[in-house]
Design a protein around this motif. Structure first.
Motif, PDB file in Angstrom:
ATOM      1  N   LEU A   1       5.577  -4.267  -8.844  1.00 18.93           N
ATOM      2  CA  LEU A   1       5.217  -3.833  -7.564  1.00 18.93           C
ATOM      3  C   LEU A   1       3.856  -2.904  -7.982  1.00 18.93           C
ATOM      4  O   LEU A   1       3.637  -2.104  -8.678  1.00 18.93           O
ATOM      5  CB  LEU A   1       6.162  -2.550  -7.058  1.00 18.93           C
ATOM      6  CG  LEU A   1       5.769  -1.826  -5.978  1.00 18.93           C
ATOM      7  CD1 LEU A   1       5.705  -2.804  -4.526  1.00 18.93           C
ATOM      8  CD2 LEU A   1       6.716  -0.690  -5.435  1.00 18.93           C
ATOM      9  N   GLU A   2       2.929  -3.782  -7.284  1.00 22.30           N
ATOM     10  CA  GLU A   2       1.521  -3.601  -7.314  1.00 22.30           C
ATOM     11  C   GLU A   2       0.784  -2.997  -6.025  1.00 22.30           C
ATOM     12  O   GLU A   2       1.080  -3.315  -5.029  1.00 22.30           O
ATOM     13  CB  GLU A   2       0.667  -4.449  -7.989  1.00 22.30           C
ATOM     14  CG  GLU A   2       0.591  -5.741  -7.255  1.00 22.30           C
ATOM     15  CD  GLU A   2      -0.342  -7.085  -7.797  1.00 22.30           C
ATOM     16  OE1 GLU A   2      -0.423  -7.054  -8.763  1.00 22.30           O
ATOM     17  OE2 GLU A   2      -0.860  -7.575  -6.837  1.00 22.30           O
ATOM     18  N   ILE A   3      -0.440  -2.051  -6.350  1.00 21.47           N
ATOM     19  CA  ILE A   3      -1.003  -1.678  -5.206  1.00 21.47           C
ATOM     20  C   ILE A   3      -2.173  -2.825  -4.661  1.00 21.47           C
ATOM     21  O   ILE A   3      -2.613  -3.346  -5.271  1.00 21.47           O
ATOM     22  CB  ILE A   3      -1.871  -0.503  -5.601  1.00 21.47           C
ATOM     23  CG1 ILE A   3      -0.856   0.718  -6.282  1.00 21.47           C
ATOM     24  CG2 ILE A   3      -2.880   0.022  -4.424  1.00 21.47           C
ATOM     25  CD1 ILE A   3      -1.869   1.879  -6.740  1.00 21.47           C
TER      26      ILE A   3
ATOM     27  N   LEU B   1       6.051   4.417   0.030  1.00 28.90           N
ATOM     28  CA  LEU B   1       5.677   4.353  -1.437  1.00 28.90           C
ATOM     29  C   LEU B   1       4.695   5.267  -1.718  1.00 28.90           C
ATOM     30  O   LEU B   1       3.852   5.628  -1.035  1.00 28.90           O
ATOM     31  CB  LEU B   1       4.857   2.910  -1.700  1.00 28.90           C
ATOM     32  CG  LEU B   1       5.805   1.540  -1.865  1.00 28.90           C
ATOM     33  CD1 LEU B   1       5.186   0.278  -1.648  1.00 28.90           C
ATOM     34  CD2 LEU B   1       6.662   1.779  -2.963  1.00 28.90           C
ATOM     35  N   GLU B   2       4.954   5.988  -3.045  1.00 28.79           N
ATOM     36  CA  GLU B   2       4.073   7.076  -3.261  1.00 28.79           C
ATOM     37  C   GLU B   2       3.207   6.204  -4.616  1.00 28.79           C
ATOM     38  O   GLU B   2       3.762   5.386  -5.279  1.00 28.79           O
ATOM     39  CB  GLU B   2       4.848   8.170  -4.143  1.00 28.79           C
ATOM     40  CG  GLU B   2       5.611   8.751  -3.122  1.00 28.79           C
ATOM     41  CD  GLU B   2       4.802   9.930  -2.276  1.00 28.79           C
ATOM     42  OE1 GLU B   2       3.451  10.014  -2.637  1.00 28.79           O
ATOM     43  OE2 GLU B   2       5.445  10.230  -1.202  1.00 28.79           O
TER      44      GLU B   2
ATOM     45  N   SER C   1       0.712  -1.388  -0.036  1.00 28.05           N
ATOM     46  CA  SER C   1      -0.036  -0.080   0.061  1.00 28.05           C
ATOM     47  C   SER C   1       0.681   1.214   0.057  1.00 28.05           C
ATOM     48  O   SER C   1       2.211   1.138   0.579  1.00 28.05           O
ATOM     49  CB  SER C   1      -1.001   0.000   1.354  1.00 28.05           C
ATOM     50  OG  SER C   1      -1.834  -1.222   1.181  1.00 28.05           O
ATOM     51  N   PRO C   2       0.419   2.243  -0.393  1.00 26.64           N
ATOM     52  CA  PRO C   2       0.963   3.533  -0.508  1.00 26.64           C
ATOM     53  C   PRO C   2       1.322   3.870   1.062  1.00 26.64           C
ATOM     54  O   PRO C   2       0.686   3.553   1.939  1.00 26.64           O
ATOM     55  CB  PRO C   2       0.201   4.639  -0.986  1.00 26.64           C
ATOM     56  CG  PRO C   2      -0.833   3.764  -2.014  1.00 26.64           C
ATOM     57  CD  PRO C   2      -0.916   2.643  -1.435  1.00 26.64           C
ATOM     58  N   GLY C   3       2.838   4.337   0.989  1.00 32.63           N
ATOM     59  CA  GLY C   3       3.175   4.744   2.301  1.00 32.63           C
ATOM     60  C   GLY C   3       4.024   3.574   3.096  1.00 32.63           C
ATOM     61  O   GLY C   3       4.830   3.751   3.928  1.00 32.63           O
ATOM     62  N   GLU C   4       3.864   2.412   2.456  1.00 34.01           N
ATOM     63  CA  GLU C   4       4.514   1.115   3.400  1.00 34.01           C
ATOM     64  C   GLU C   4       5.836   1.211   2.425  1.00 34.01           C
ATOM     65  O   GLU C   4       6.280   2.024   1.425  1.00 34.01           O
ATOM     66  CB  GLU C   4       3.823  -0.040   2.805  1.00 34.01           C
ATOM     67  CG  GLU C   4       2.407  -0.339   3.533  1.00 34.01           C
ATOM     68  CD  GLU C   4       2.073  -1.711   3.438  1.00 34.01           C
ATOM     69  OE1 GLU C   4       2.218  -2.416   4.467  1.00 34.01           O
ATOM     70  OE2 GLU C   4       1.767  -1.991   2.329  1.00 34.01           O
TER      71      GLU C   4
END
Lengths: 109, 117
Positions: free
Chosen positions: A106-108, A79-80, A14-17
């Motif tokens: 790398l996927e969301i 992650l952005e 997830s974004p931020g991880e």
């Protein structure tokens, strides 16, 4: 021929991880000659890291590379949304020159 | 700013020769660096095809060496790829790129070449 194996094949985050991508070589690679590229759909690869740990021009400092010998790592600290892409490692001093790994997507999550 | 642009047919028949040209702007090929070709089959990874030094020395991937020729035309600031006896396995997006040794720092946008009758 020096084969580069990347793992995992797909990484769901997830974004931020924080993301950690691995590149393992069959034979030792001089750190001077290990690079990482990012590729988004429909685009050419973009050079991120060279010399195992040096960021290319304009690459944010959330991207970092490390490693030596046969084991190398690309880390993305936070992650952005624009970081979700396919990442390739490359050894550029061996034989044949320019060998790429098979890529990590790398996927969301 | 260095810019590269691939051009050439998007469709090639099996057994024929694939020919692509890369036009370079923003830098004179004759001034230095290596100039190379990389390909990417649909949905797959990257494969280095070969490179040419500004002096004309060439370096090819051993797996393709018997079929590949890379040449340079400094008067036009272009370099070219020829791949003979193509099959469906040669269907790919073909990128041209500038490199210091084999570290590719500037890329073209890529061109899809399909091998089909």
């Amino acid at each position: 021929e020096n084969v580069l194996t990347q793992s995992p094949g797909t990484l769901s985050l997830s974004p931020g991880e924080r993301a950690t991508l691995s590149c393992r070589a069959r034979q030792s690679v001089s750190s001077t000659y290990l690079a990482w590229y990012q590729q988004k759909p429909g685009q050419a690869p973009r050079l991120l890291i060279y010399g195992a740990s040096s960021r290319a021009t304009g690459i944010p400092d959330r991207f970092s590379g490390s490693g030596s010998g046969t084991d190398f790592t690309l880390a993305i600290s936070r992650l952005e949304p624009e970081d979700f892409a396919v990442y390739y490692c490359q050894q550029y001093g061996g034989s044949p020159p320019g060998t790429f790994g098979q890529g990590t997507k790398l996927e969301i999550k | 700013q260095v810019q590269l642009q691939e051009s050439g047919p998007g469709l090639v028949k099996p057994s024929e020769t694939l020919s692509l040209t890369c036009s370079v702007s923003g830098y004179s090929i004759s001034s230095g660096y290596y100039w190379g070709w990389i390909r990417q089959p649909p949905g797959k990874g990257l494969e280095w095809i070969g490179s040419i030094y500004h002096t004309g020395s060439t370096y090819y991937n051993p797996s393709l060496k018997s079929r590949v020729t890379i040449s340079v035309d400094t008067s036009k600031n272009q370099f070219s790829l020829r791949l003979t006896s193509v099959t469906a396995a040669d269907t790919a997006v073909y990128f041209c790129a500038k490199s210091g040794l084999w570290l590719f720092d500037y890329w073209g946008q890529g061109t899809l070449v399909t091998v089909s009758s």
